[in-house]
Design an enzyme around this catalytic site. Structure first.
Site, mmCIF file in Angstrom:
data_model
loop_
_atom_site.group_PDB
_atom_site.id
_atom_site.type_symbol
_atom_site.label_atom_id
_atom_site.label_comp_id
_atom_site.label_asym_id
_atom_site.label_seq_id
_atom_site.Cartn_x
_atom_site.Cartn_y
_atom_site.Cartn_z
ATOM 1 N N SER A 113 0.792 -1.226 0.000
ATOM 2 C CA SER A 113 0.000 0.000 0.000
ATOM 3 C C SER A 113 0.827 1.281 0.000
ATOM 4 C CB SER A 113 -0.955 -0.037 1.184
ATOM 5 O OG SER A 113 -1.869 1.012 1.063
ATOM 6 N N HIS A 114 0.715 2.066 1.071
ATOM 7 C CA HIS A 114 1.380 3.367 1.093
ATOM 8 C C HIS A 114 2.849 3.264 1.500
ATOM 9 C CE1 HIS A 114 0.068 2.353 5.081
ATOM 10 N NE2 HIS A 114 0.944 3.189 5.565
ATOM 11 N N ASP A 277 -2.775 6.294 -3.497
ATOM 12 C CA ASP A 277 -1.591 5.673 -2.901
ATOM 13 C C ASP A 277 -1.068 4.505 -3.740
ATOM 14 O OD1 ASP A 277 -3.610 3.866 -2.339
ATOM 15 O OD2 ASP A 277 -2.700 3.217 -0.461
ATOM 16 N N ASP A 279 -1.449 1.272 -3.833
ATOM 17 C CA ASP A 279 -2.345 0.241 -4.369
ATOM 18 C C ASP A 279 -3.715 0.802 -4.758
ATOM 19 O OD1 ASP A 279 -2.928 0.708 -1.677
ATOM 20 O OD2 ASP A 279 -3.784 -1.276 -1.404
ATOM 21 N N ASP A 281 -6.119 2.469 -3.089
ATOM 22 C CA ASP A 281 -7.316 2.496 -2.245
ATOM 23 C C ASP A 281 -7.450 3.766 -1.414
ATOM 24 O OD1 ASP A 281 -5.277 1.831 -0.543
ATOM 25 O OD2 ASP A 281 -6.221 0.015 0.260
ATOM 26 N N ARG A 282 -6.389 4.576 -1.370
ATOM 27 C CA ARG A 282 -6.493 5.829 -0.610
ATOM 28 C C ARG A 282 -6.728 7.011 -1.543
ATOM 29 N NH1 ARG A 282 -2.368 5.974 4.452
ATOM 30 N NH2 ARG A 282 -2.658 3.820 5.119
ATOM 31 N N GLU A 363 -11.889 6.308 6.787
ATOM 32 C CA GLU A 363 -10.865 6.394 7.816
ATOM 33 C C GLU A 363 -10.095 7.699 7.663
ATOM 34 O OE1 GLU A 363 -9.005 2.493 9.114
ATOM 35 O OE2 GLU A 363 -8.900 2.348 6.938
ATOM 36 N N SER A 365 -7.101 8.059 7.597
ATOM 37 C CA SER A 365 -5.860 7.829 6.861
ATOM 38 C C SER A 365 -6.080 7.876 5.354
ATOM 39 C CB SER A 365 -5.280 6.489 7.265
ATOM 40 O OG SER A 365 -6.258 5.466 7.075
ATOM 41 N N LYS A 376 -11.566 0.214 0.533
ATOM 42 C CA LYS A 376 -11.613 1.644 0.275
ATOM 43 C C LYS A 376 -11.198 1.865 -1.176
ATOM 44 C CE LYS A 376 -7.186 2.353 2.705
ATOM 45 N NZ LYS A 376 -6.884 1.277 3.657
HETATM 46 C C1 VG1 Z 1 -2.874 2.331 8.461
HETATM 47 C C2 VG1 Z 1 -4.025 3.293 8.648
HETATM 48 C C3 VG1 Z 1 -5.341 2.547 8.562
HETATM 49 C C4 VG1 Z 1 -5.415 1.808 7.227
HETATM 50 C C5 VG1 Z 1 -4.201 0.914 7.062
HETATM 51 C C6 VG1 Z 1 -4.147 0.256 5.699
HETATM 52 O O1 VG1 Z 1 -2.888 1.365 9.482
HETATM 53 O O2 VG1 Z 1 -3.922 3.960 9.874
HETATM 54 O O3 VG1 Z 1 -6.394 3.457 8.701
HETATM 55 O O4 VG1 Z 1 -6.576 1.021 7.151
HETATM 56 O O5 VG1 Z 1 -3.009 1.675 7.206
HETATM 57 O O6 VG1 Z 1 -4.192 1.209 4.670
HETATM 58 P P1 VG1 Z 1 -1.942 1.460 10.794
HETATM 59 O O7 VG1 Z 1 -2.207 0.203 11.573
HETATM 60 O O8 VG1 Z 1 -0.544 1.593 10.288
HETATM 61 O O9 VG1 Z 1 -2.360 2.700 11.503
HETATM 62 V V1 VG1 Z 1 -3.457 0.868 3.210
HETATM 63 O O10 VG1 Z 1 -3.981 1.979 2.096
HETATM 64 O O11 VG1 Z 1 -1.839 1.055 3.715
HETATM 65 O O12 VG1 Z 1 -3.801 -0.704 2.896
HETATM 66 CO CO CO Z 2 -3.532 1.469 0.213
#
Ligand code: VG1
Ligand code: CO
Length: 543
Positions: A113-114, A277, A279, A281-282, A363, A365, A376
């Site tokens: 992801s990010h 982001d 992948d 989804d953000r 969320e 984030s 998302k």
């Molecule tokens: C983070 C974010 C959370 C999100 C997750 C996956 O998790 O805070 O809101 O769902 O990333 O997003 P954490 O446990 O690091 O706070 V993605 O777009 O990275 O799959």
């Molecule tokens: Co993502």
């Protein structure tokens, strides 16, 4: 070609976090590391014999190799068909959509992801269930138990498949169907939002920039924004997915999407700015001169979604993760909608969406989504915003300011302390939890603690309880601070401190966020001893 059964020994660290298993690329490259985890996933899919599986990833470094490994292992484990994106690419929302429309038994999504990518960056593997959503906790725990006791995995000794051309091939008894990653997703978007209305706005001179941050949404955004909606070439920047995201952090926030922020706050700002982001989804939403916090974005979408074809009947309800600001709660209250508060991570929205209790969720984030899939969805949020802007005939910044005037403003910021020593972070959380009972009634500057607890979620659909999801301290002055440790990082611990304060009065909606939250930030440090435990004077990232 006989199936190979190869002996292996477990790795103790294959417990999925907030969103799948995330480790550095070198860890994933350890012999048998990928194979162990993939076999454990396959072992936990009941009824996989002859079933359909979806497979794809965000194109980051190692995606190509792991796609081939998964294909061989799926064939050796009796899967009937794998639907895979061309070149092994699928955004997370596109994968969720394919799982649902192709009636697959689930999907394997390759992404961190990010998190940054590249040979020294991060990689990840996530299993999504047949509803298209991230596997719920009982499933991820079962995968972890399986991985902790694994003794062998099954694969084939076959050459790599050519995934560059659409069509169907056979891998031993299993069909491999290579599909264009964008087509089905774009078609779904045309059903949910009014493309004609947006096209008319574009024809009238509306201009935007979409920054794909050299990650997966480039091809999706180019097809939808430039080809189907008629925006000029160059609307999408950094549109070619790169294995290392050009060395950048593919996290759409004002810090990591600085170029977009500079454009949108400069003299030549187009009408609208957005980013996604790694992948896909953000989402990041920027009006002219105004960054829209994801919490506010969710509230605005909830207030206006009914203008779009996908939501014309109104919303069944809304949900937000616990650390997300309460802006959407105010909209729900006004509209008489149920509003749910879930732990961080998309997997907790799945039951509510499946049960038809909610239509929109999000969320802090930068994750926003709806019942169209079970992830998302970055580009969807951008398109819904565009449709709302077109329907209301108002620019994004006006929509947000009008929203604050109507509902009040929830000033919001997240302070991340990255790379903290794990023991120090654990000690901070342990002491904080121990201090909770004594906090109520205490004063910190001008703030008085009204409630303090460790968030436990009771799922209203299946009754499951998930404890210890973050400490929240609520102040009588309508302010709040939340503390939790990240579950997606790959080195040390990341402490996340979420700060918010409600400002109802009109005329006080243009303060710099840091000023509006200064008192809450000071209280957060006094309550949790952030400096004392982490040795840090300042957060590493403020978003
Ligand atoms: C983070 C974010 C959370 C999100 C997750 C996956 O998790 O805070 O809101 O769902 O990333 O997003 P954490 O446990 O690091 O706070 V993605 O777009 O990275 O799959
Ligand atoms: Co993502």
């Amino acid at each position: 070609m006989p199936i190979q059964r190869l002996a292996t020994t477990p790795f103790p660290d294959q417990r999925p976090g907030t969103s799948g298993l995330r480790k550095t690329v070198p860890v994933f490259q350890t012999a048998c590391y990928v194979e162990n985890f993939v076999q454990s996933i396959l072992d936990c899919i009941e009824g996989r014999e002859g079933a359909t599986l979806v497979l794809g990833g965000d194109g980051r470094y190692f995606n190509r190799e792991v796609v081939q490994i998964v294909l061989r292992m799926a064939a050796a484990n009796g899967v009937g068909r794998v639907v895979v994106g061309r070149d092994g690419l699928l955004s997370t929302p596109a994968a969720s959509n394919l799982i649902r429309t192709r009636k697959a038994i689930g999907g394997i999504i390759l992404s961190a992801s990010h998190n940054p990518g590249g040979p020294h960056g991060d990689f990840g593997i996530k299993f999504n269930a047949s509803n298209g959503g991230p596997a719920p906790e009982p499933v991820t725990e079962a995968i972890f138990r399986r991985a902790s006791a694994i003794t062998e995995y099954r694969t084939l000794d076959t050459p790599d498949l050519d995934l560059g051309r659409e069509g169907e091939t056979l891998l031993e008894g299993m069909r491999v169907e290579i599909v264009d990653p964008v087509t089905a997703y774009a078609a779904m978007m045309e059903r949910i939002v009014d493309f004609d209305r947006i096209r008319a706005m574009v024809a009238g001179g509306f201009r935007m920039r979409f920054d794909a941050l050299s990650a997966i949404t480039g091809p999706y955004a180019a097809e939808i924004l430039e080809r189907r909606l008629g925006m000029p070439a160059g609307t999408v920047v950094n549109g070619t997915p790169l294995p290392d995201f050009g060395g950048h952090h593919p996290d759409p926030n004002p810090v990591h999407a600085r170029e977009l922020m500079e454009l949108m706050t400069g003299p030549d700002a187009p009408d609208f700015g957005a980013a996604s982001d790694g992948d896909g989804d953000r989402n990041m939403i920027v009006g002219r001169g105004l960054f829209v916090t994801p919490s506010d974005s969710l509230a605005v979408l909830a207030a206006h979604a009914h203008v779009a074809p996908g939501y014309r009947g109104g919303l069944a309800g809304v949900a937000r993760s616990m650390p997300t600001s309460r802006a959407v709660d105010r909209v729900a209250a006004r509209l008489g909608l149920p509003c749910y508060e879930t732990p961080t991570g998309w997997k907790f929205f799945g039951n509510l969406l499946d049960a038809g209790r909610i239509t929109l969720c999000g969320e802090e984030s930068a994750g926003t989504g709806s019942n169209h899939i079970r992830e998302k969805d970055g580009l969807w949020a951008v398109l819904l915003w565009l449709d709302i802007i077109a329907a209301l005939g108002k620019p994004a910044d006006r929509i947000v300011r009008d929203h604050w005037r109507e509902y009040g403003r929830d000033y919001y910021a997240r302070h991340d302390y990255e790379g903290v020593e794990t023991e120090a972070a654990d000690r901070l959380m342990t002491e904080l939890r121990a201090a909770l009972p004594g906090l109520v009634g205490k004063r910190f500057g001008g703030l008085t603690v009204r409630e303090a607890d460790d968030f436990a979620y009771s799922d209203p659909v299946d009754g499951s309880v998930t404890p210890r999801q973050g400490v929240r301290v609520l102040f009588a002055e309508d302010a709040r601070v939340v503390f939790r440790l990240s579950g997606t990082g790959t080195s040390g611990a990341t402490l996340r401190v979420y700060l918010e304060r409600y400002e109802p009065a009109d005329g006080r909606h243009d303060l710099p966020t840091a000023d509006a939250l200064a008192e809450v930030a000071a209280a957060a440090d006094a309550i949790a001893g952030i400096r004392r435990h982490t040795g840090r004077d300042e957060p590493s990232v403020v978003t």
